[in-house]
Design a protein around this motif. Structure first.
Motif, PDB file in Angstrom:
ATOM      1  N   LEU A 242       0.824  -1.207   0.000  1.00 58.20           N
ATOM      2  CA  LEU A 242       0.000   0.000   0.000  1.00 58.20           C
ATOM      3  C   LEU A 242       0.860   1.259   0.000  1.00 58.20           C
ATOM      4  O   LEU A 242       1.961   1.280   0.554  1.00 58.20           O
ATOM      5  CB  LEU A 242      -0.910   0.018   1.224  1.00 58.20           C
ATOM      6  N   GLN A 243       0.338   2.297  -0.607  1.00 54.98           N
ATOM      7  CA  GLN A 243       1.044   3.571  -0.682  1.00 54.98           C
ATOM      8  C   GLN A 243       0.805   4.390   0.588  1.00 54.98           C
ATOM      9  O   GLN A 243      -0.108   4.123   1.365  1.00 54.98           O
ATOM     10  CB  GLN A 243       0.557   4.355  -1.903  1.00 54.98           C
ATOM     11  N   GLU A 244       1.612   5.391   0.768  1.00 52.08           N
ATOM     12  CA  GLU A 244       1.478   6.288   1.922  1.00 52.08           C
ATOM     13  C   GLU A 244       0.182   7.088   1.824  1.00 52.08           C
ATOM     14  O   GLU A 244      -0.220   7.540   0.735  1.00 52.08           O
ATOM     15  CB  GLU A 244       2.665   7.249   1.981  1.00 52.08           C
ATOM     16  N   ILE A 245      -0.493   7.292   2.952  1.00 54.86           N
ATOM     17  CA  ILE A 245      -1.734   8.065   2.982  1.00 54.86           C
ATOM     18  C   ILE A 245      -1.425   9.545   2.765  1.00 54.86           C
ATOM     19  O   ILE A 245      -0.567  10.115   3.447  1.00 54.86           O
ATOM     20  CB  ILE A 245      -2.466   7.861   4.316  1.00 54.86           C
ATOM     21  N   THR A 246      -2.122  10.151   1.812  1.00 44.31           N
ATOM     22  CA  THR A 246      -1.889  11.562   1.480  1.00 44.31           C
ATOM     23  C   THR A 246      -3.096  12.440   1.824  1.00 44.31           C
ATOM     24  O   THR A 246      -3.099  13.628   1.502  1.00 44.31           O
ATOM     25  CB  THR A 246      -1.569  11.705  -0.011  1.00 44.31           C
ATOM     26  N   TYR A 247      -4.121  11.868   2.452  1.00 45.11           N
ATOM     27  CA  TYR A 247      -5.329  12.612   2.799  1.00 45.11           C
ATOM     28  C   TYR A 247      -5.396  12.822   4.305  1.00 45.11           C
ATOM     29  O   TYR A 247      -4.708  12.142   5.075  1.00 45.11           O
ATOM     30  CB  TYR A 247      -6.575  11.852   2.330  1.00 45.11           C
ATOM     31  N   SER A 248      -6.260  13.736   4.731  1.00 43.47           N
ATOM     32  CA  SER A 248      -6.397  13.995   6.166  1.00 43.47           C
ATOM     33  C   SER A 248      -7.831  13.859   6.667  1.00 43.47           C
ATOM     34  O   SER A 248      -8.047  13.641   7.862  1.00 43.47           O
ATOM     35  CB  SER A 248      -5.884  15.399   6.501  1.00 43.47           C
ATOM     36  N   THR A 249      -8.824  14.012   5.789  1.00 44.45           N
ATOM     37  CA  THR A 249     -10.221  13.911   6.220  1.00 44.45           C
ATOM     38  C   THR A 249     -11.016  13.070   5.243  1.00 44.45           C
ATOM     39  O   THR A 249     -10.603  12.845   4.099  1.00 44.45           O
ATOM     40  CB  THR A 249     -10.882  15.298   6.329  1.00 44.45           C
TER      41      THR A 249
END
Length: 211
Positions: free
Chosen positions: A36-43
């Protein structure tokens, strides 16, 4: 305010599948999770379509912070309908450990399996597939009671009254995660309704969007 409703429709006979090997499913899922890729979202926000019996309105989420994704019990990391994990990653999916203080029920793999399957239904199993960049966990024709959360069943003093509705049926259930391990859809479909009347079936889809 919450209340819990218990509704039933009649499950039908199940068919056998004797070649299932859970290790194949688990290994494929774990390999995909490890990549899995790194999370780039916050909400994230959630919208719902469909019905749970006669109920067609649901308590939804808007601009909610993406929850922490650890091995500890985290009630924030629960989806709107099934209370399944919102975030999966290689650190919370499944960890080989001899530490008896760690509750393995909190591993997201085990929680997904618990949400989608039923130990006493010996003829339906957790399945996994990749669709493009998405990871899909699903179970077909599982006969069980499914608890569906955040269903608006009434009104109280001018405000929505939302409940947990428990419904017995044979289901298609699925959880779809994107390439960052974020839930993008949960699907709850009663596969063998006893009638064409929507009030006697479940057809529920929640969709997650991220910013």
């Amino acid at each position: 305010m919450r209340k819990k409703l218990l509704l039933f429709i009649i499950p039908l006979l199940l068919t056998s599948c004797s070649t299932y090997d859970e290790s194949v499913v688990f290994n494929a899922a774990q390999e995909a999770v490890n990549n899995l890729q790194e999370i780039t979202y916050s909400t994230y926000s959630v919208s719902v379509t469909g019905h749970v019996g006669e109920f067609t309105e649901f308590n939804t989420f808007e601009n909610r912070a993406i929850p922490a994704h650890t091995l500890e019990d985290n009630t924030a990391n629960r989806s709107l309908g099934l209370a399944a994990p919102v975030v999966i990653d290689k650190d919370n999916f499944y960890v080989e450990t001899d530490d008896i203080t760690i509750n393995t029920a909190y591993f997201t793999y085990n929680r997904i399996k618990d949400r989608l399957t039923w130990a006493q239904d010996y003829y339906s199993y957790l399945q996994f597939k990749e669709e493009g960049d998405n990871l899909v966990f699903y179970c077909e024709r599982v006969s069980k009671n499914v608890s569906i959360y955040n269903v608006i069943t009434d009104e109280f003093m001018g405000s929505p009254f939302y409940s947990t509705v428990t419904w017995n049926a044979r289901y298609y259930l699925s959880l779809t995660y994107n390439s960052q391990g974020l839930l993008i859809e949960e699907r709850i479909l009663s596969e063998t309704p006893v009638s064409d009347d929507d009030r006697l079936s479940v057809d529920y889809t929640s969709t997650y969007t991220y910013l």
